[in-house]
Design a protein around this motif. Structure first.
Motif, PDB file in Angstrom:
ATOM      1  N   ILE A 192      38.248  40.070  26.527  1.00 46.03           N
ATOM      2  CA  ILE A 192      39.622  40.780  26.929  1.00 46.03           C
ATOM      3  C   ILE A 192      39.278  41.250  28.470  1.00 46.03           C
ATOM      4  O   ILE A 192      38.269  41.811  28.892  1.00 46.03           O
ATOM      5  CB  ILE A 192      39.796  42.197  26.202  1.00 46.03           C
ATOM      6  CG1 ILE A 192      38.716  43.133  26.295  1.00 46.03           C
ATOM      7  CG2 ILE A 192      40.589  41.760  25.073  1.00 46.03           C
ATOM      8  CD1 ILE A 192      38.910  44.139  25.467  1.00 46.03           C
ATOM      9  N   ILE A 193      40.082  40.580  29.379  1.00 45.53           N
ATOM     10  CA  ILE A 193      39.875  40.903  30.814  1.00 45.53           C
ATOM     11  C   ILE A 193      41.049  41.823  31.684  1.00 45.53           C
ATOM     12  O   ILE A 193      42.238  41.610  31.272  1.00 45.53           O
ATOM     13  CB  ILE A 193      40.022  39.287  31.471  1.00 45.53           C
ATOM     14  CG1 ILE A 193      39.160  38.210  30.923  1.00 45.53           C
ATOM     15  CG2 ILE A 193      39.992  39.627  33.121  1.00 45.53           C
ATOM     16  CD1 ILE A 193      39.346  36.931  31.636  1.00 45.53           C
ATOM     17  N   HIS A 194      40.399  42.945  32.167  1.00 51.39           N
ATOM     18  CA  HIS A 194      41.220  44.046  32.560  1.00 51.39           C
ATOM     19  C   HIS A 194      42.242  44.581  31.646  1.00 51.39           C
ATOM     20  O   HIS A 194      43.430  44.437  31.587  1.00 51.39           O
ATOM     21  CB  HIS A 194      42.032  43.450  33.753  1.00 51.39           C
ATOM     22  CG  HIS A 194      41.126  42.639  34.595  1.00 51.39           C
ATOM     23  ND1 HIS A 194      41.376  41.915  35.789  1.00 51.39           N
ATOM     24  CD2 HIS A 194      39.771  42.882  34.943  1.00 51.39           C
ATOM     25  CE1 HIS A 194      40.598  41.387  36.355  1.00 51.39           C
ATOM     26  NE2 HIS A 194      39.466  41.800  35.887  1.00 51.39           N
ATOM     27  N   ALA A 259      37.495  45.187  36.508  1.00 59.39           N
ATOM     28  CA  ALA A 259      37.250  45.159  37.852  1.00 59.39           C
ATOM     29  C   ALA A 259      37.354  46.419  38.496  1.00 59.39           C
ATOM     30  O   ALA A 259      37.927  47.564  37.921  1.00 59.39           O
ATOM     31  CB  ALA A 259      38.663  44.330  38.545  1.00 59.39           C
ATOM     32  N   GLU A 260      36.409  46.587  39.415  1.00 58.88           N
ATOM     33  CA  GLU A 260      36.202  47.881  40.016  1.00 58.88           C
ATOM     34  C   GLU A 260      37.472  48.677  40.781  1.00 58.88           C
ATOM     35  O   GLU A 260      37.463  50.072  40.220  1.00 58.88           O
ATOM     36  CB  GLU A 260      35.138  47.975  41.333  1.00 58.88           C
ATOM     37  CG  GLU A 260      34.728  49.045  41.867  1.00 58.88           C
ATOM     38  CD  GLU A 260      33.937  48.931  43.095  1.00 58.88           C
ATOM     39  OE1 GLU A 260      33.397  49.901  43.658  1.00 58.88           O
ATOM     40  OE2 GLU A 260      33.782  47.595  43.580  1.00 58.88           O
ATOM     41  N   HIS A 261      38.268  48.125  41.302  1.00 59.55           N
ATOM     42  CA  HIS A 261      39.462  48.747  41.727  1.00 59.55           C
ATOM     43  C   HIS A 261      40.737  48.689  40.792  1.00 59.55           C
ATOM     44  O   HIS A 261      41.791  48.987  41.457  1.00 59.55           O
ATOM     45  CB  HIS A 261      39.657  48.192  43.202  1.00 59.55           C
ATOM     46  CG  HIS A 261      38.590  48.464  44.215  1.00 59.55           C
ATOM     47  ND1 HIS A 261      37.899  49.655  44.282  1.00 59.55           N
ATOM     48  CD2 HIS A 261      38.007  47.546  45.007  1.00 59.55           C
ATOM     49  CE1 HIS A 261      36.873  49.471  44.979  1.00 59.55           C
ATOM     50  NE2 HIS A 261      36.923  48.260  45.665  1.00 59.55           N
ATOM     51  N   ASP A 262      40.609  48.221  39.751  1.00 67.13           N
ATOM     52  CA  ASP A 262      41.653  48.041  38.755  1.00 67.13           C
ATOM     53  C   ASP A 262      41.908  49.606  38.286  1.00 67.13           C
ATOM     54  O   ASP A 262      40.773  50.401  37.953  1.00 67.13           O
ATOM     55  CB  ASP A 262      41.437  47.282  37.544  1.00 67.13           C
ATOM     56  CG  ASP A 262      42.591  47.383  36.843  1.00 67.13           C
ATOM     57  OD1 ASP A 262      43.682  48.036  36.915  1.00 67.13           O
ATOM     58  OD2 ASP A 262      42.170  46.862  35.663  1.00 67.13           O
ATOM     59  N   SER A 289      33.457  43.301  37.719  1.00 70.71           N
ATOM     60  CA  SER A 289      33.637  42.599  39.142  1.00 70.71           C
ATOM     61  C   SER A 289      33.776  43.554  40.315  1.00 70.71           C
ATOM     62  O   SER A 289      34.802  44.495  40.499  1.00 70.71           O
ATOM     63  CB  SER A 289      34.844  41.696  39.190  1.00 70.71           C
ATOM     64  OG  SER A 289      34.742  40.791  38.084  1.00 70.71           O
ATOM     65  N   ALA A 290      32.707  43.685  41.053  1.00 69.38           N
ATOM     66  CA  ALA A 290      32.676  44.566  42.257  1.00 69.38           C
ATOM     67  C   ALA A 290      33.953  44.435  43.426  1.00 69.38           C
ATOM     68  O   ALA A 290      33.812  43.037  43.637  1.00 69.38           O
ATOM     69  CB  ALA A 290      31.239  44.790  42.566  1.00 69.38           C
TER      70      ALA A 290
END
Length: 319
Positions: A192-194, A259-262, A289-290
């Protein structure tokens, strides 16, 4: 005022719904199934539900020995806030072309129906139906020759991306475990991605959101799922009181990618940590993911961080 122009619900730049019932979707594009000239991956669309119109897009890599090769199977769920996106949108199509070529898998992308015309739980039912259609070929019969001839049902994976898709994949994995699979089918893992998950109690960065922003988040969930019990609905909060136990997940391996900024990053980490703490007896992995935001891997497919993420996904599918 003309109800066809008066706004009932506005979630720009995703969707706008008018009081007449007219739905305006933004960022909507369609790409036909085809043979990708760069990778040799071939795709085709197949209707699997005559009464609902449910369809899937299948992907097959270029094969060296078409008569003998059996490949892992990925059942894929696209994202789009349960309201936009499709198995034919360019982001999903290009992503799967690449994944199929690099991983050498058969992929089936389920085109579940979207809210608000088809509010949840219809999308969940479609997603489960798509999975069941795929595994119905495990006994060596079934209507789809690509699956009969090339699918290895000892190596089935669920993959969901971009919030809604991740949530769909989890729901299917839980339903499949509760329903029990035929011995001829082994779901080896879930990626599962984001992903999207929620809860009435705010966590981590959610605490810092304004009340107006949090209210909009709740409004959106109720909009796509009018019959929901709220933010602790078991489909959005798998660890809420009364939710089916995650020990019933059909697979023993899960890869959670954030993802860091999600803005949903902390919920993804929360899901991973809760899963690790639960009575599920599998192995969970977390990859972050930074410096990137939600869905960057489909928006920026050639960037370095996408390569790093996909390296993790491919390794997971090959183990």
């Amino acid at each position: 005022m003309d109800p066809d122009k008066e706004i009932h619900f506005d979630f720009f730049p995703v969707i706008r719904v008018y009081k007449s019932g007219r739905v305006e979707r933004f960022l909507t594009q369609i790409i036909p199934a085809s043979t990708d000239p760069s990778s040799g991956v071939t795709s085709k669309d197949v209707v699997i539900g005559s009464s609902t119109g449910l369809w899937v897009r299948l992907y097959l890599p270029k094969l060296e020995n078409p008569s003998k090769e059996k490949l892992p199977v990925v059942v894929y769920y696209h994202g789009g806030a349960f309201m936009i996106g499709s198995a034919a949108d360019p982001l999903s199509h290009n992503f799967l072309n690449w994944l199929v070529a690099e991983s050498k898998i058969v992929a089936v992308s389920v085109n579940y129906r979207l809210a608000p015309e088809f509010p949840l739980p219809i999308g969940y039912e479609d997603s489960v139906a798509g999975f069941k259609w795929v595994i119905s070929h495990a006994n060596g019969s079934g209507p789809e020759p690509w699956l009969v001839d090339h699918a290895d049902f000892d190596r089935v994976f669920l993959v969901g991306t971009c919030r809604a898709g991740g949530n769909m994949a989890h729901t299917v994995a839980l339903r499949a475990g509760l329903d029990k699979l035929e011995p001829s089918v082994v779901v080896k893992g879930m990626v599962i991605i984001h992903p999207y998950f929620s809860g009435e109690e705010r966590i981590a960065s959610e605490v810092r959101r304004s009340d107006a922003e949090w209210a909009k988040t709740k409004e959106l969930w109720h909009f796509v799922y009018p019959g929901t019990s709220g933010m602790d609905d078991p489909v959005s909060n798998p660890f809420s009181e009364g939710a089916p136990s995650v020990k019933n997940l059909v697979c023993k391996r899960v890869l959670v990618c954030v993802a860091e900024h999600d803005s949903s990053r902390d919920r993804g980490v929360w899901y991973y940590e809760k899963l690790k703490e639960s009575d599920w007896d599998g192995e969970a992995e977390l990859f972050e993911s930074a410096g990137e935001g939600r869905a960057f891997h489909v928006m920026k497919p050639t960037c370095e961080k996408t390569a790093e993420l996909m390296e993790q996904v491919i390794a997971f599918l090959k183990n």
